[in-house]
Structures are given as structure tokens and as C-alpha cells.
Enzyme design. Structure first.
Site, PDB file in Angstrom:
ATOM      1  CD  GLU A  31      64.992  12.627 -42.813  1.00 13.82           C
ATOM      2  OE1 GLU A  31      63.862  12.528 -42.640  1.00 13.82           O
ATOM      3  OE2 GLU A  31      65.877  12.885 -41.825  1.00 13.82           O
TER       4      GLU A  31
ATOM      5  N   GLY B 182      61.310  13.865 -44.831  1.00 18.77           N
ATOM      6  CA  GLY B 182      61.109  12.470 -44.450  1.00 18.77           C
ATOM      7  C   GLY B 182      61.043  11.544 -45.782  1.00 18.77           C
TER       8      GLY B 182
ATOM      9  CD  GLU C 147      62.998  17.682 -42.510  1.00 19.75           C
ATOM     10  OE1 GLU C 147      63.936  18.435 -43.193  1.00 19.75           O
ATOM     11  OE2 GLU C 147      63.242  16.388 -42.609  1.00 19.75           O
TER      12      GLU C 147
HETATM   13  N1  CO8 Z   1      52.300  16.534 -44.517  1.00 19.56           N
HETATM   14  C1  CO8 Z   1      51.088  16.765 -44.618  1.00 19.56           C
HETATM   15  N2  CO8 Z   1      50.396  17.094 -45.458  1.00 19.56           N
HETATM   16  C2  CO8 Z   1      51.247  17.579 -46.775  1.00 19.56           C
HETATM   17  C3  CO8 Z   1      52.577  17.557 -46.595  1.00 19.56           C
HETATM   18  C4  CO8 Z   1      53.043  17.105 -45.396  1.00 19.56           C
HETATM   19  N3  CO8 Z   1      54.470  16.906 -45.423  1.00 19.56           N
HETATM   20  N4  CO8 Z   1      53.190  18.269 -47.852  1.00 19.56           N
HETATM   21  C5  CO8 Z   1      51.919  18.656 -48.577  1.00 19.56           C
HETATM   22  N5  CO8 Z   1      50.881  18.400 -47.835  1.00 19.56           N
HETATM   23  C6  CO8 Z   1      49.540  18.655 -48.262  1.00 19.56           C
HETATM   24  C7  CO8 Z   1      49.073  20.062 -48.263  1.00 19.56           C
HETATM   25  O1  CO8 Z   1      48.826  20.738 -46.968  1.00 19.56           O
HETATM   26  C8  CO8 Z   1      48.085  20.221 -49.157  1.00 19.56           C
HETATM   27  O2  CO8 Z   1      46.834  19.862 -48.674  1.00 19.56           O
HETATM   28  P1  CO8 Z   1      45.502  20.615 -48.960  1.00 19.56           P
HETATM   29  O3  CO8 Z   1      45.207  20.354 -50.541  1.00 19.56           O
HETATM   30  O4  CO8 Z   1      44.447  19.941 -48.080  1.00 19.56           O
HETATM   31  O5  CO8 Z   1      45.660  21.878 -48.656  1.00 19.56           O
HETATM   32  C9  CO8 Z   1      48.493  19.310 -50.388  1.00 19.56           C
HETATM   33  O6  CO8 Z   1      49.307  18.199 -49.753  1.00 19.56           O
HETATM   34  C10 CO8 Z   1      49.039  19.853 -51.517  1.00 19.56           C
HETATM   35  O7  CO8 Z   1      50.240  20.719 -51.182  1.00 19.56           O
HETATM   36  P2  CO8 Z   1      50.323  22.283 -51.165  1.00 19.56           P
HETATM   37  O8  CO8 Z   1      48.982  22.833 -51.842  1.00 19.56           O
HETATM   38  O9  CO8 Z   1      50.929  22.576 -50.350  1.00 19.56           O
HETATM   39  O10 CO8 Z   1      51.055  22.017 -52.886  1.00 19.56           O
HETATM   40  P3  CO8 Z   1      52.018  22.966 -53.453  1.00 19.56           P
HETATM   41  O11 CO8 Z   1      52.389  22.595 -55.032  1.00 19.56           O
HETATM   42  O12 CO8 Z   1      51.783  24.666 -53.474  1.00 19.56           O
HETATM   43  O13 CO8 Z   1      53.315  22.939 -52.567  1.00 19.56           O
HETATM   44  C11 CO8 Z   1      55.220  21.787 -51.367  1.00 19.56           C
HETATM   45  C12 CO8 Z   1      54.129  21.831 -52.464  1.00 19.56           C
HETATM   46  C13 CO8 Z   1      56.355  22.749 -51.275  1.00 19.56           C
HETATM   47  C14 CO8 Z   1      55.920  20.369 -51.367  1.00 19.56           C
HETATM   48  C15 CO8 Z   1      54.389  22.195 -49.979  1.00 19.56           C
HETATM   49  O14 CO8 Z   1      53.255  21.213 -49.912  1.00 19.56           O
HETATM   50  C16 CO8 Z   1      55.236  21.879 -48.823  1.00 19.56           C
HETATM   51  O15 CO8 Z   1      56.075  22.707 -48.470  1.00 19.56           O
HETATM   52  N6  CO8 Z   1      55.062  20.700 -48.094  1.00 19.56           N
HETATM   53  C17 CO8 Z   1      55.633  20.606 -46.705  1.00 19.56           C
HETATM   54  C18 CO8 Z   1      57.138  19.937 -47.256  1.00 19.56           C
HETATM   55  C19 CO8 Z   1      57.703  19.738 -45.661  1.00 19.56           C
HETATM   56  O16 CO8 Z   1      57.943  20.712 -44.923  1.00 19.56           O
HETATM   57  N7  CO8 Z   1      58.233  18.420 -45.551  1.00 19.56           N
HETATM   58  C20 CO8 Z   1      58.926  18.302 -44.305  1.00 19.56           C
HETATM   59  C21 CO8 Z   1      57.924  17.659 -43.259  1.00 19.56           C
HETATM   60  S1  CO8 Z   1      58.712  17.140 -41.818  1.00 19.56           S
HETATM   61  C22 CO8 Z   1      59.499  15.771 -41.843  1.00 19.56           C
HETATM   62  O17 CO8 Z   1      59.603  15.267 -43.047  1.00 19.56           O
HETATM   63  C23 CO8 Z   1      60.281  15.327 -40.856  1.00 19.56           C
HETATM   64  C24 CO8 Z   1      60.669  14.040 -41.152  1.00 19.56           C
HETATM   65  C25 CO8 Z   1      61.103  13.403 -39.757  1.00 19.56           C
HETATM   66  C26 CO8 Z   1      61.393  11.697 -39.849  1.00 19.56           C
HETATM   67  C27 CO8 Z   1      60.121  11.123 -39.952  1.00 19.56           C
HETATM   68  C28 CO8 Z   1      59.484  10.908 -38.728  1.00 19.56           C
HETATM   69  C29 CO8 Z   1      57.823  10.163 -38.945  1.00 19.56           C
END
Ligand code: CO8
Length: 257
Positions: free
Chosen positions: A111, A108, A131
Site C-alpha cells: 500500500e 501495508g 492480510e
Molecule cells: N510485522 C512484524 N514482523 C514481521 C513482519 C510484519 N509484517 N513480517 C516479517 N516479520 C518478521 C518475522 O516475524 C521474523 O522475525 P523473527 O526473525 O524475530 O522471527 C522476521 O521478520 C523475518 O521474517 P520470516 O522469518 O517470516 O522470513 P521469511 O523469509 O520466512 O518470510 C514473509 C517472509 C513471507 C514476508 C513473512 O515474514 C510474512 O509472511 N510476513 C508477514 C506478511 C504480512 O502478513 N503482511 C501484512 C501485515 S498486516 C498489514 O500490513 C495491514 C496494513 C494495514 C494498514 C497499515 C496500518 C498501520
């Protein structure tokens, strides 16, 4: 604003909005998106604001929608939330939106970035639609806008593999407008926003509308709309001022009329 998930500042004719949820890498939730749409609509109706600059932090523009908010939802619940109505409000903003991107622009977040008009990215930025890694697919325009921006081959690669693009790859593929050195990512985007803000506001709105039409309309229809918008600008004071200033070899003073 319900909380400080968005920080705002007015700098001359530029409204700066910073996404501010550092603990979750600026993950986007519904209250944030609603406040963002409301803020942008307010700036769209404020004659003092010519350009909106949307930014995240150095580490993350936005790492996607907040996964915690969706993890247990059913499809019926997701439909009832009707979240995309908020995204449509952002799509309808008429003033130019400059994106200042550093770090992760994913899901997102990518996007949302594609809803912006000029995208300035730090050398460290990473873009993707991951995703697929969490069992879903893009839902806020990713399959459509990414494909229009970079073409089917790369869009399929990014969407189906979940891999990230570097800033260099994103620039050469046409996803973003400019790549700037890491230490100046915000300043360069702000300078560009100020530069655009010196242009005539009516012409900016018309030009944005017309460029966006290229993705929505067939060529002949888009050309007809462009011509109409072009003619309309000759009824504005800014057109008279802009051309007179050119002939008088001075800077134009646009008034937005
Ligand atoms: N949602 C919630 N929490 C998140 C997200 C997220 N998208 N991304 C990161 N965080 C959190 C982690 O859980 C972590 O929390 P905590 O410290 O409590 O464990 C904190 O942020 C730091 O993240 P990381 O420890 O994972 O940090 P890294 O540097 O190791 O990794 C990354 C960074 C690669 C970005 C990794 O966090 C990751 O893969 N994040 C998810 C990315 C993802 O999958 N995004 C897509 C989400 S789905 C989506 O966007 C659908 C959109 C649809 C349209 C919108 C509708 C509303």
C-alpha cells in the site's frame, strides 16, 4: 528522528529515503510512518529537492504493517490511533516519488508502494496483500488502489487468496512501472529519479496532480482540471525556458519558477 528506522541522503536534486528495520523485514510502525511523512513534507518544501526516492533493502521493501503492534488491539484502539492520518500526509506530497523495490512489498508495504508515482522493481520482488492470512483485510488503500491498478479480477484473487505476485506478473498487470535486473535494482531507480529531476519542477507537480486525478475524478472533471493546469503552466518561466531551449536546440535550464 527517534531512531534510525529511516536512513536519508541527498544526491543532487534527489532525496533518498531508505526504510531500515531489517529484523522485521522493514515492517511499518506508527513512529516510522510519522517520521516518513514529516521527512517527505520537508523535502516537498525544499526547492533543492525535485524528486523523492523511497527504497527498502534488497530483501524487503516492507513486509507490511508491524503485526506485533496490532496483534492485541481492539477496533476502538485501532480507531483511536488514527494511523491513516499519516498516510493521508504522504498522499498529499506534491513532488514525484519514485519507489525502488526489491524483495517483499506486502500488505501495508504494498500500500505504501502504491502511494509512490513511479515504481521500479527488481526481478526478485514479490507483491501482495496477505492480510487475509492473519484474519484481517487491507486498510491503507489496498482494496481501492490495487483494484484501480490491476482491475477487479486480479485484485480479488490477490486480496482473497493472499497470494504473492511476481515482478513479471505485477508489470504485466500494471501494478508497477519497470522491472530491472536484480543486481541493479537500486541504481536503475536512482538513475530514473535523477532523470525525472532534470524536468521542470512546476510542470512535474502539475502533471503528478493531474494523473492522480484520473483515479479521483470523473473524466469530464479530470479533463477540466488538466486543461486548467496546462494553461497555468504558460505563466511559468520554465515553460518559456523549455520551449525556447527546444527551438534553440539546447538543454533547458529549469528554475522551478
Ligand atoms: N510485522 C512484524 N514482523 C514481521 C513482519 C510484519 N509484517 N513480517 C516479517 N516479520 C518478521 C518475522 O516475524 C521474523 O522475525 P523473527 O526473525 O524475530 O522471527 C522476521 O521478520 C523475518 O521474517 P520470516 O522469518 O517470516 O522470513 P521469511 O523469509 O520466512 O518470510 C514473509 C517472509 C513471507 C514476508 C513473512 O515474514 C510474512 O509472511 N510476513 C508477514 C506478511 C504480512 O502478513 N503482511 C501484512 C501485515 S498486516 C498489514 O500490513 C495491514 C496494513 C494495514 C494498514 C497499515 C496500518 C498501520
Amino acid at each position: 528522528m527517534s531512531e534510525q528506522h529511516l536512513l536519508t541522503e541527498i544526491d543532487g536534486h534527489v532525496a533518498i529515503i531508505r526504510i531500515n528495520r531489517p529484523k522485521v523485514l522493514n515492517a511499518l510502525n506508527l513512529p516510522l510512518m510519522e517520521d516518513l511523512a514529516t521527512l517527505m513534507e520537508g523535502y516537498d518544501n525544499d526547492d533543492n529537492i525535485h524528486v523523492i526516492l523511497l527504497s527498502g533493502s534488497k530483501r524487503a521493501w516492507a513486509a507490511g504493517a508491524d503485526i506485533g503492534d496490532m496483534a492485541t488491539a481492539t477496533s476502538e484502539e485501532m480507531r483511536k490511533r488514527n494511523q491513516f492520518a499519516t498516510w493521508e500526509r504522504i498522499k498529499a506530497i506534491q513532488k514525484p516519488i519514485v519507489a525502488a523495490v526489491s524483495g517483499f512489498a506486502l500488505g501495508g508495504g504494498c500500500e505504501l508502494m502504491m502511494h509512490c508515482d513511479i515504481i521500479v522493481a527488481s526481478e526478485n520482488a514479490k507483491f501482495g496483500q496477505p492480510e487475509i492470512n492473519i484474519g484481517v483485510m487491507p486498510g491503507a488503500g489496498g482494496t481501492q488502489r490495487l483494484t484501480r491498478a490491476v482491475g477487479k479480477a486480479l485484485a480479488m484473487d490477490v486480496v482473497l487468496s493472499g497470494r504473492f505476485l511476481s515482478a513479471k506478473e505485477a508489470l504485466s498487470a500494471g501494478l508497477i512501472s519497470r522491472v530491472v535486473p536484480e543486481e541493479f535494482w537500486f541504481e536503475e531507480a536512482l538513475a530514473l529519479a535523477h532523470h525525472v529531476a532534470t524536468k521542470g519542477p512546476v510542470a512535474l507537480r502539475a502533471a503528478k496532480t493531474s494523473v492522480l486525478n484520473a483515479s479521483e475524478q470523473h473524466l469530464s472533471e479530470g479533463l477540466r482540471t488538466e486543461r486548467q493546469l496546462f494553461y497555468d503552466l504558460f505563466d511559468t518561466e520554465d515553460q518559456v525556458e523549455g520551449m525556447t531551449a527546444f527551438l534553440e536546440k539546447r538543454r533547458p535550464q529549469f528554475t522551478g519558477k
